[in-house]
Scaffold this active site. Structure first.
Site, short mmCIF file in Angstrom:
data_model
loop_
_atom_site.label_atom_id
_atom_site.label_comp_id
_atom_site.label_asym_id
_atom_site.label_seq_id
_atom_site.Cartn_x
_atom_site.Cartn_y
_atom_site.Cartn_z
N LYS A 58 0.83 -1.21 0.00
CA LYS A 58 0.00 0.00 0.00
C LYS A 58 0.86 1.25 0.00
CE LYS A 58 -2.89 1.08 3.53
NZ LYS A 58 -3.99 0.54 4.36
N LYS A 98 0.69 5.51 0.29
CA LYS A 98 -0.11 6.68 0.65
C LYS A 98 -0.14 7.63 -0.54
CE LYS A 98 -0.90 5.43 4.92
NZ LYS A 98 -2.25 5.23 5.49
N ASP A 100 -3.95 4.82 -0.38
CA ASP A 100 -4.71 5.32 0.76
C ASP A 100 -4.60 6.84 0.82
OD1 ASP A 100 -5.96 5.77 3.16
OD2 ASP A 100 -4.62 4.53 4.37
N GLU A 156 -8.33 3.70 -0.90
CA GLU A 156 -8.79 3.68 0.50
C GLU A 156 -9.07 5.08 1.02
OE1 GLU A 156 -6.23 1.25 2.89
OE2 GLU A 156 -6.50 2.46 4.69
N GLU A 187 -11.82 2.11 8.50
CA GLU A 187 -11.01 2.36 9.69
C GLU A 187 -11.52 3.53 10.51
OE1 GLU A 187 -7.34 3.52 7.29
OE2 GLU A 187 -7.11 4.81 9.01
N ASP A 229 -12.01 -2.12 11.86
CA ASP A 229 -10.91 -2.13 12.84
C ASP A 229 -11.50 -2.58 14.18
OD1 ASP A 229 -9.36 -1.08 15.07
OD2 ASP A 229 -8.21 0.13 13.63
N HIS A 276 -8.10 -3.01 9.23
CA HIS A 276 -7.13 -1.92 9.36
C HIS A 276 -6.19 -2.16 10.54
CE1 HIS A 276 -6.26 2.05 11.44
NE2 HIS A 276 -5.63 2.21 10.30
MG MG Z 1 -5.89 3.88 5.97
#
Ligand code: MG
Length: 362
Positions: A166, A168, A197, A223, A249, A272, A299
């Site tokens: 993943k 960002k 994300d 995300e 999350e 989460d 998450h």
């Molecule tokens: Mg996240």
């Protein structure tokens, strides 16, 4: 009946194991709120919840002042009954993050007891679908990292045989985001899943524009593109892009997930266990998602989520962010790109109680 004879809550601060930044925040420290519950059959359950740096003391106060005192004498096996009683007793502060985190610390302690009493691991007690789940890495994808650093992390995950990674996103320019993603895609080839994300950082229009640009990279999911309470924005975005939208999350109740799923606003659910109020509601969200034919990729909290993702048929990925090494004596088992749920009875987290004691702050 396993009557509760004692319970206590305390707070442990953990330094972050690496610098972690995204489009809106950085992970300051892990405030880890523990609850221990003793029963008259000689067992102790240990549960926990967390924040990434703020509000931990508020969670601790909620527990000490209101929730923990209600536990004495209750039957620890009546988890639904206790959860509902605690929720009802905090009606004026639900649905909300502080209360959900406090409920989770109690609920996970009760599940630890339940699994220990059954002499079974959590992944079996919670459902028992299969013991191992594919793993994806987040630790190499933080927003402050340079493109070269992202590529190096991605290649390491690829070479380790992991299925996904993943990154960002949310750089000021969408072109910069795209250049970073394209560099990683070129480095790992077309077989590896790449997730991105945005941490709720975008406007609806910007999310649609960036999603369209990102489609060229072939992403596994996008995300938290938008603020979590903008369900309509997620509906609009989901209709505008072929990239699956992942959320969860920043949701604190089952009903929030139901609304996203009903409206077609979530393609991946990232519930989460701490933020939703514990294992009891986590499982309900996972089963709800199954009814909508939606996968669950929880998450953070990999040490606990590995068992929950393994418990349900729609557990698709576990997120790799190790953050408990300072207070545990062994690490989650990873083999051939898969995370293995512990076989030990209870939550299966190998707590170092001396190290926890040393780090107590409240
Ligand atoms: Mg996240």
């Amino acid at each position: 009946m396993p009557a509760i004879t004692g319970a206590r809550a305390y707070l442990v601060d953990l330094e972050v194991e690496t610098v972690r930044t995204d489009a809106v925040q950085s992970f300051i420290k892990q405030e880890t709120v523990f609850v221990e519950v003793d029963t008259n059959d000689g067992l102790t359950g240990i549960g926990y919840a967390y924040t990434i740096g703020t509000g931990g003391r508020a969670v601790l106060s909620m527990l000490r002042d209101h929730l923990v005192p209600r536990l004495a004498g209750q039957d620890a096996a009546h988890i639904e009954g206790i959860w509902t009683d605690l929720f009802a007793s905090t009606r004026a502060t639900t649905v909300g993050a502080i209360t959900s985190l406090a409920l989770a610390a109690v609920d996970t302690a009760l599940w630890d007891l339940k699994a220990k009493r059954a002499a079974s691991p959590l992944w079996e007690v919670a459902g028992g679908f299969r013991q191992d789940v594919p793993l994806y890495d987040t630790e190499g994808g933080w927003l402050h990292l340079t493109t070269d650093e992202l590529v190096a992390g991605a290649v390491a995950s690829h070479d380790a045989g992991w299925g996904g990674l993943k990154l960002k996103v949310g750089k000021p320019s969408h072109r910069e985001d795209l250049e970073r993603l394209a560099a990683v895609r070129a480095a790992v080839g077309d077989r590896m899943d790449i997730m991105v994300d945005a941490n709720q950082s975008m406007t609806s229009a910007e999310a649609i524009r960036r999603a369209k640009a990102f489609e060229a990279v072939d992403l596994f999911w996008l995300e938290e593109p938008l603020p979590a309470d903008d369900v309509t924005g997620h509906v609009r975005l989901a209709r505008a892009t072929s990239i699956p939208i992942a959320v969860g999350e920043s949701m604190y109740s089952i009903a929030q997930f139901r609304e996203y799923l009903e409206r077609g606003a979530a393609s991946i659910v990232q519930v989460d266990v701490a933020r939703v109020g514990g294992i009891t509601p986590w499982l309900k969200v996972a089963h709800l998602a199954e009814a909508f034919n939606v996968a669950v990729c929880p998450h953070f909290l990999m040490e606990l989520h590995v068992s929950l993702a393994a418990a349900v048929p729609n557990g698709r990925y576990v997120e790799h962010i190790p953050q408990l090494r300072a207070i545990t004596r062994s690490e989650m088992v990873i083999r051939d790109g898969r995370a293995f749920a512990p076989e030990t009875p209870g939550l299966g987290i190998d707590w170092d109680l001396d190290a926890i004691e040393d780090r107590r702050v409240g």
